[in-house]
Scaffold this motif. Sequence first.
Motif, PDB file in Angstrom:
ATOM      1  N   ILE A  19      92.730 108.993  44.601  1.00  0.00           N
ATOM      2  CA  ILE A  19      92.984 110.314  44.023  1.00  0.00           C
ATOM      3  C   ILE A  19      92.344 110.307  42.643  1.00  0.00           C
ATOM      4  CG2 ILE A  19      94.731 111.913  43.176  1.00  0.00           C
ATOM      5  CD1 ILE A  19      96.639 110.796  45.293  1.00  0.00           C
ATOM      6  N   LEU A  20      91.350 111.160  42.466  1.00  0.00           N
ATOM      7  CA  LEU A  20      90.609 111.238  41.214  1.00  0.00           C
ATOM      8  C   LEU A  20      90.964 112.550  40.527  1.00  0.00           C
ATOM      9  CD1 LEU A  20      87.108 110.024  42.487  1.00  0.00           C
ATOM     10  CD2 LEU A  20      89.100 108.665  41.800  1.00  0.00           C
ATOM     11  N   LEU A  21      91.463 112.449  39.311  1.00  0.00           N
ATOM     12  CA  LEU A  21      91.956 113.622  38.591  1.00  0.00           C
ATOM     13  C   LEU A  21      90.877 114.128  37.646  1.00  0.00           C
ATOM     14  CD1 LEU A  21      95.531 112.260  37.855  1.00  0.00           C
ATOM     15  CD2 LEU A  21      94.728 113.560  39.833  1.00  0.00           C
ATOM     16  N   ALA A  22      90.394 115.335  37.921  1.00  0.00           N
ATOM     17  CA  ALA A  22      89.228 115.848  37.181  1.00  0.00           C
ATOM     18  C   ALA A  22      89.378 117.304  36.792  1.00  0.00           C
ATOM     19  CB  ALA A  22      87.966 115.677  38.036  1.00  0.00           C
ATOM     20  N   GLY A  23      90.605 117.807  36.744  1.00  0.00           N
ATOM     21  CA  GLY A  23      90.780 119.245  36.557  1.00  0.00           C
ATOM     22  C   GLY A  23      91.397 119.674  35.252  1.00  0.00           C
ATOM     23  N   VAL A  63      90.893 116.072  42.564  1.00  0.00           N
ATOM     24  CA  VAL A  63      91.732 117.236  42.259  1.00  0.00           C
ATOM     25  C   VAL A  63      91.077 117.983  41.105  1.00  0.00           C
ATOM     26  CG1 VAL A  63      94.057 118.060  41.824  1.00  0.00           C
ATOM     27  CG2 VAL A  63      93.723 115.855  42.949  1.00  0.00           C
ATOM     28  N   ALA A  64      90.426 119.080  41.456  1.00  0.00           N
ATOM     29  CA  ALA A  64      89.652 119.862  40.486  1.00  0.00           C
ATOM     30  C   ALA A  64      88.999 121.016  41.233  1.00  0.00           C
ATOM     31  CB  ALA A  64      88.562 119.000  39.842  1.00  0.00           C
ATOM     32  N   PRO A  65      88.524 122.023  40.513  1.00  0.00           N
ATOM     33  CA  PRO A  65      87.607 122.956  41.173  1.00  0.00           C
ATOM     34  C   PRO A  65      86.370 122.186  41.600  1.00  0.00           C
ATOM     35  CG  PRO A  65      87.573 123.257  38.794  1.00  0.00           C
ATOM     36  CD  PRO A  65      88.701 122.317  39.078  1.00  0.00           C
ATOM     37  N   VAL A  66      85.679 122.673  42.607  1.00  0.00           N
ATOM     38  CA  VAL A  66      84.509 121.945  43.101  1.00  0.00           C
ATOM     39  C   VAL A  66      83.470 121.872  41.985  1.00  0.00           C
ATOM     40  CG1 VAL A  66      82.659 121.901  44.794  1.00  0.00           C
ATOM     41  CG2 VAL A  66      84.950 122.641  45.473  1.00  0.00           C
ATOM     42  N   LEU A  67      83.150 120.656  41.592  1.00  0.00           N
ATOM     43  CA  LEU A  67      82.224 120.438  40.484  1.00  0.00           C
ATOM     44  C   LEU A  67      80.827 120.077  40.965  1.00  0.00           C
ATOM     45  CD1 LEU A  67      84.620 118.306  38.238  1.00  0.00           C
ATOM     46  CD2 LEU A  67      84.014 120.709  37.922  1.00  0.00           C
ATOM     47  N   GLU A  68      80.751 119.402  42.096  1.00  0.00           N
ATOM     48  CA  GLU A  68      79.456 119.014  42.666  1.00  0.00           C
ATOM     49  C   GLU A  68      79.541 119.190  44.174  1.00  0.00           C
ATOM     50  OE1 GLU A  68      78.550 115.057  41.435  1.00  0.00           O
ATOM     51  OE2 GLU A  68      78.066 115.617  39.373  1.00  0.00           O
ATOM     52  N   GLU A  69      78.942 120.254  44.683  1.00  0.00           N
ATOM     53  CA  GLU A  69      79.099 120.596  46.094  1.00  0.00           C
ATOM     54  C   GLU A  69      78.515 119.546  47.024  1.00  0.00           C
ATOM     55  OE1 GLU A  69      77.579 124.467  46.847  1.00  0.00           O
ATOM     56  OE2 GLU A  69      79.138 125.483  45.665  1.00  0.00           O
ATOM     57  N   ARG A  70      77.511 118.821  46.578  1.00  0.00           N
ATOM     58  CA  ARG A  70      76.853 117.849  47.465  1.00  0.00           C
ATOM     59  C   ARG A  70      77.520 116.484  47.461  1.00  0.00           C
ATOM     60  NH1 ARG A  70      70.813 118.461  45.295  1.00  0.00           N
ATOM     61  NH2 ARG A  70      72.012 118.513  43.343  1.00  0.00           N
ATOM     62  N   THR A  71      78.589 116.330  46.692  1.00  0.00           N
ATOM     63  CA  THR A  71      79.287 115.056  46.640  1.00  0.00           C
ATOM     64  C   THR A  71      80.208 114.915  47.845  1.00  0.00           C
ATOM     65  OG1 THR A  71      79.230 115.095  44.227  1.00  0.00           O
ATOM     66  CG2 THR A  71      80.806 113.605  45.258  1.00  0.00           C
ATOM     67  N   ASP A  72      80.131 113.788  48.535  1.00  0.00           N
ATOM     68  CA  ASP A  72      80.892 113.575  49.766  1.00  0.00           C
ATOM     69  C   ASP A  72      82.307 113.106  49.452  1.00  0.00           C
ATOM     70  OD1 ASP A  72      81.598 113.316  52.398  1.00  0.00           O
ATOM     71  OD2 ASP A  72      80.629 111.363  52.665  1.00  0.00           O
ATOM     72  N   VAL A  73      83.116 114.048  48.967  1.00  0.00           N
ATOM     73  CA  VAL A  73      84.521 113.794  48.688  1.00  0.00           C
ATOM     74  C   VAL A  73      85.316 115.017  49.144  1.00  0.00           C
ATOM     75  CG1 VAL A  73      84.043 112.284  46.714  1.00  0.00           C
ATOM     76  CG2 VAL A  73      84.388 114.760  46.348  1.00  0.00           C
ATOM     77  N   ASP A  74      86.624 114.885  49.192  1.00  0.00           N
ATOM     78  CA  ASP A  74      87.490 116.032  49.468  1.00  0.00           C
ATOM     79  C   ASP A  74      87.930 116.637  48.135  1.00  0.00           C
ATOM     80  OD1 ASP A  74      87.408 115.471  52.232  1.00  0.00           O
ATOM     81  OD2 ASP A  74      89.048 114.033  52.010  1.00  0.00           O
ATOM     82  N   TRP A  75      88.004 117.962  48.104  1.00  0.00           N
ATOM     83  CA  TRP A  75      88.411 118.663  46.891  1.00  0.00           C
ATOM     84  C   TRP A  75      89.723 119.399  47.150  1.00  0.00           C
ATOM     85  CZ3 TRP A  75      85.396 118.053  42.545  1.00  0.00           C
ATOM     86  CH2 TRP A  75      84.101 117.563  42.750  1.00  0.00           C
ATOM     87  N   VAL A  76      90.676 119.253  46.269  1.00  0.00           N
ATOM     88  CA  VAL A  76      91.907 120.022  46.338  1.00  0.00           C
ATOM     89  C   VAL A  76      92.226 120.504  44.925  1.00  0.00           C
ATOM     90  CG1 VAL A  76      92.781 118.691  48.305  1.00  0.00           C
ATOM     91  CG2 VAL A  76      93.448 118.059  45.977  1.00  0.00           C
ATOM     92  N   ARG A  77      93.189 121.401  44.831  1.00  0.00           N
ATOM     93  CA  ARG A  77      93.577 121.953  43.523  1.00  0.00           C
ATOM     94  C   ARG A  77      95.092 122.011  43.461  1.00  0.00           C
ATOM     95  NH1 ARG A  77      92.646 122.165  38.619  1.00  0.00           N
ATOM     96  NH2 ARG A  77      91.682 123.922  37.559  1.00  0.00           N
TER      97      ARG A  77
END
Length: 216
Positions: A19-23, A63-77
């Motif tokens: 879980i990476l916190l970036a928001g 966990v953040a708004p999508v910052l890099e669309e081409r990054t192969d991770v899951d995004w949640v908010r």
Amino acid sequence: MAAAGRGRVSTLSDAVGAILLAGGRATRLDGRAKPLLEIGGRSLLAAAIAGARDAGARPITVVAPVLEERTDVDWVREDPPFAGPAAATVAALRAWDATGEIPAWTLLLACDLPRADEAVARLTADAALLGTDSDGLCLGDRTGRPQWLTGLYRTDALRESAYAVPDAARDAPVRALFDDRAITVITDLQGLTDDVDTWEDLHRARALADRPEEAS
């Protein structure tokens, strides 16, 4: 708190998720998207993702708004946005529940660490020394103060504590996720937990990246 050693467990043979916190708002950086700031030729987000991938983490949830669309991770908010890192952690755990992909261990990492991959390597190496009664470990700063968002935790323990915090942990302190948990704190004397909160921090981190021998 240090856990007693009643045995050993290696995370390398167990499933690990991240879980990476970036928001966050990055108010001291004039609202800039802090995870996209570059140090040593890569963004802070890229450093965190690299650390997670090196640990074999799956899923990797940012966990953040999508910052890099081409990054192969899951995004949640988290809901609502900017409800804090504890709420962001709950949001990611619930996303895992929805997919049924729940790893044995959770790497919890803030995306403001220039040396995130080195911090993860330290965590995964030291995890092999944990007692079976420990709920996980985190790095501490040079004073020994726990840096909860640079940690590796048993997912079941983290979920139990996180879901017990009222209001989905909205605006709750991060330490609320670890109350009454046996967490081993490893004092970091190498500066792996040094983060970027201000422009001064950013300039210092960039200078150290240009002189890596001074970062050890």
